[in-house]
Design a protein around this motif. Structure first.
Motif, PDB file in Angstrom:
ATOM      1  N   ILE A 231      15.089  -3.374   1.235  1.00  0.00           N
ATOM      2  CA  ILE A 231      13.904  -3.409   0.527  1.00  0.00           C
ATOM      3  C   ILE A 231      12.943  -5.025   0.832  1.00  0.00           C
TER       4      ILE A 231
ATOM      5  N   LEU B  76       3.609  12.556  -4.162  1.00  0.00           N
ATOM      6  CA  LEU B  76       2.929  13.209  -3.389  1.00  0.00           C
ATOM      7  C   LEU B  76       2.717  14.130  -4.610  1.00  0.00           C
TER       8      LEU B  76
ATOM      9  N   ASN C 290      16.035   0.779  -8.265  1.00  0.00           N
ATOM     10  CA  ASN C 290      15.731  -0.242  -6.792  1.00  0.00           C
ATOM     11  C   ASN C 290      14.204   0.544  -6.221  1.00  0.00           C
ATOM     12  N   LEU C 291      13.384  -0.715  -5.709  1.00  0.00           N
ATOM     13  CA  LEU C 291      12.263   1.167  -5.094  1.00  0.00           C
ATOM     14  C   LEU C 291      12.531   1.598  -3.826  1.00  0.00           C
ATOM     15  N   LYS C 292      12.048   2.905  -4.108  1.00  0.00           N
ATOM     16  CA  LYS C 292      12.466   4.125  -3.542  1.00  0.00           C
ATOM     17  C   LYS C 292      10.940   4.373  -2.156  1.00  0.00           C
ATOM     18  N   ALA C 293      10.115   4.676  -3.109  1.00  0.00           N
ATOM     19  CA  ALA C 293       8.937   4.815  -2.221  1.00  0.00           C
ATOM     20  C   ALA C 293       7.778   4.210  -3.201  1.00  0.00           C
ATOM     21  N   PHE C 294       6.669   4.031  -2.803  1.00  0.00           N
ATOM     22  CA  PHE C 294       4.652   3.778  -3.524  1.00  0.00           C
ATOM     23  C   PHE C 294       3.586   4.169  -2.317  1.00  0.00           C
ATOM     24  N   ILE C 295       3.034   4.622  -3.380  1.00  0.00           N
ATOM     25  CA  ILE C 295       1.634   4.181  -2.941  1.00  0.00           C
ATOM     26  C   ILE C 295       0.681   4.032  -3.735  1.00  0.00           C
TER      27      ILE C 295
ATOM     28  N   SER D   6      16.854  11.373  -3.528  1.00  0.00           N
ATOM     29  CA  SER D   6      16.967  11.546  -1.581  1.00  0.00           C
ATOM     30  C   SER D   6      15.295  11.377  -2.112  1.00  0.00           C
ATOM     31  N   HIS D   7      15.341  10.207  -0.407  1.00  0.00           N
ATOM     32  CA  HIS D   7      13.980   9.342  -0.465  1.00  0.00           C
ATOM     33  C   HIS D   7      13.218  11.410  -0.153  1.00  0.00           C
ATOM     34  N   GLU D   8      13.652  12.272   0.644  1.00  0.00           N
ATOM     35  CA  GLU D   8      12.522  13.339   0.236  1.00  0.00           C
ATOM     36  C   GLU D   8      11.710  14.376  -1.050  1.00  0.00           C
TER      37      GLU D   8
ATOM     38  N   ASP E 196      17.723   7.209   2.279  1.00  0.00           N
ATOM     39  CA  ASP E 196      18.627   7.407   2.178  1.00  0.00           C
ATOM     40  C   ASP E 196      19.798   6.482   2.655  1.00  0.00           C
TER      41      ASP E 196
ATOM     42  N   LYS F  44       0.614  -0.899   0.026  1.00  0.00           N
ATOM     43  CA  LYS F  44       0.268   0.124  -0.139  1.00  0.00           C
ATOM     44  C   LYS F  44       0.938   1.463   0.068  1.00  0.00           C
ATOM     45  N   ALA F  45       2.362   1.539   0.477  1.00  0.00           N
ATOM     46  CA  ALA F  45       3.304   2.300   0.932  1.00  0.00           C
ATOM     47  C   ALA F  45       4.560   1.515   1.048  1.00  0.00           C
ATOM     48  N   PHE F  46       5.182   2.630   1.047  1.00  0.00           N
ATOM     49  CA  PHE F  46       6.703   2.058   0.945  1.00  0.00           C
ATOM     50  C   PHE F  46       7.773   3.423   0.642  1.00  0.00           C
ATOM     51  N   ILE F  47       8.873   3.829   1.602  1.00  0.00           N
ATOM     52  CA  ILE F  47       9.494   4.173   1.932  1.00  0.00           C
ATOM     53  C   ILE F  47      11.554   4.028   1.578  1.00  0.00           C
ATOM     54  N   ARG F  48      11.929   4.136   1.209  1.00  0.00           N
ATOM     55  CA  ARG F  48      13.461   3.227   1.908  1.00  0.00           C
ATOM     56  C   ARG F  48      14.568   4.733   2.160  1.00  0.00           C
TER      57      ARG F  48
ATOM     58  N   LEU G  57      20.049  -1.711   0.966  1.00  0.00           N
ATOM     59  CA  LEU G  57      19.095  -2.092  -0.505  1.00  0.00           C
ATOM     60  C   LEU G  57      18.838  -3.574  -0.443  1.00  0.00           C
TER      61      LEU G  57
ATOM     62  N   ASP H  21      14.947   4.602  -7.563  1.00  0.00           N
ATOM     63  CA  ASP H  21      16.010   5.237  -7.199  1.00  0.00           C
ATOM     64  C   ASP H  21      16.984   4.900  -8.116  1.00  0.00           C
TER      65      ASP H  21
ATOM     66  N   LEU I 137       9.120  11.163  -2.392  1.00  0.00           N
ATOM     67  CA  LEU I 137       8.125  11.103  -1.765  1.00  0.00           C
ATOM     68  C   LEU I 137       7.783  13.191  -2.234  1.00  0.00           C
TER      69      LEU I 137
END
Lengths: 161, 161, 161, 161
Positions: B79, C41, C64-69, C32-34, B72, B66-70, B76, C60, C37
């Motif tokens: 994940i 959004l 590789n998966l960094k963020a997801f919704i 970056s993760h910021e 910095d 549903k949601a994900f964040i990695r 690796l 990234d 994000l």
């Protein structure tokens, strides 16, 4: 074949028919879908009576999925566990709990779980036999305690004997 | 249903509405994306405050991402571990660390990790409940020590209660 | 390096600083993760404004998966499609729709979708660049029409430039 | 909420109860195992009546396997096809045959079959709706011609409306 031998066989067959009511029921070496459904529903009824939420899988003699049902509110993770228990039981013609005794560290088939796309080797997988004692498939049950799963699996397997 | 029964139910409903302020707040059995995002960001904030670099995954009631964040510089390899922790927690509605106690050699569900495409059974996966105590999803955290991961996961899960 | 050369470099650097307000903002080659994000959004807001239910993934520079919704009520099948679109866009640094033109029967890279665990080669995957024009990741959007998905992906990608 | 508003809602609720006989029939957004079984057996009966040997799979709202049966002598390869058809139909809330029209060479979502561990995009997968028209799962049928598979799937899906 001479006449005497033929006669002996004929008489033996007559006697067999006379003492048995099931003599004309075809007994195959592979579970039928009707029997798979019977096993499934017997196991489901048992689970409901004992208030256990389970997934139930039946595989045929070729270890291929034949029938399956997941009870409402049972664990999502038990879908795959139930199917793998049934497959494991048929892959090695064994109660999965018995197999698990041999796969522990130091055991003779340690980590066999890595084969066949993943095995499950704790209780809940059980071979299904026909009336002649021949293994024709297997059942896998997951969702309750291992004792509950095993009891439900055995109840299901024995419902068609 | 006869009229008397309907009236009784109606009166009971009226009372229920009068005594409750939350009667019309919708509470579903599946996590919304807004709540999933809240859980994610609460966990991330906690991780930042405690200087831990983690991956955070949230799955819904169906164990789907549903949601994900990695963060910095986090691992690796975390994940997939974070996603699998969240899925495992929802597959069996359990703190993944508790599950791991049962999957050790000699444990009652030894090697269950081989199911469901791979489970993670050490701490860091935790069910997410709604205000009614119903499980609506799960969070998985990976990257710190198992104690840090678990603390961040619980902090995230509890941020929406 | 002689003194004159050093002086020239120093003067050039001073000028560079004087004409640029962003000279001291670190610009890296990995998202970056910021920023991931922010992209997520921004894309989500765009999707909501245009009433499209989508899954959004950001990868990234390493794919590789960094963020997801995943937005509520969006397609379950779009989780994987969104992630694969983002990965595909970064694997080949390309708008996935452009890649799809080359993978048709008779195309120069026909059926490249079989590589990398499965690619998605229709619109909705888009590279993310930093302020210097360097690709630092990618976004994948799935759930609307391919035109909607692509527009949302581009909007997200450009939100951090 | 003030007392007047509460009272209004209460009175409205009373009226709703009095005029409706179905007010207390629970209609959920996820298929129950009883309904999944009904769908399965209706489809099986239809297949038997039309002499088609099929595999039938039912998935729930989360695209997880809920019920399955394989008819005797049906194709072994249809086990996975039936399950993937059901999953595909729920992943994208669509008749799989309709999806297939869009995935042809030159189609807008060409080769989407590479996602989600493999999709099946020819006829035989069909969404299952509840009495309110909400999709609560899907059925997948494989073993006959695509027209037969589709007809059996629709018959099964509509058996619980």
């Amino acid at each position: 074949m001479n006449l005497l031998k033929k006669l002996k066989i004929a008489i033996f067959t007559v006697i067999l028919i006379l003492i048995s009511n099931t003599a004309f029921t075809q007994i195959t070496n592979d579970i039928s879908h009707e029997d798979a459904l019977k096993v499934l529903l017997a196991a489901k009824k048992k689970a409901e009576e004992t208030n256990v939420l389970v997934n139930i899988a039946v595989v045929d003699a070729g270890a291929n999925l034949k029938a399956f049902i997941r009870m409402d509110e049972s664990f999502l993770g038990s879908i795959d566990v139930a199917i793998k228990k049934a497959k494991t039981a048929r892959y090695f013609d064994i109660d999965t709990g018995k197999l698990g005794e041999l796969t522990q560290p130091g055991g003779i088939i340690y980590n066999i779980e890595h084969s066949n796309g993943g095995l499950i080797t704790f209780p809940g997988g059980y071979p299904i036999k026909n009336k002649n004692g021949k293994i024709i498939g297997a059942i896998g049950v997951s969702g309750g305690t291992i004792d509950q799963d095993r009891a439900i699996a055995i109840f299901g397997a024995e419902s068609i004997i």
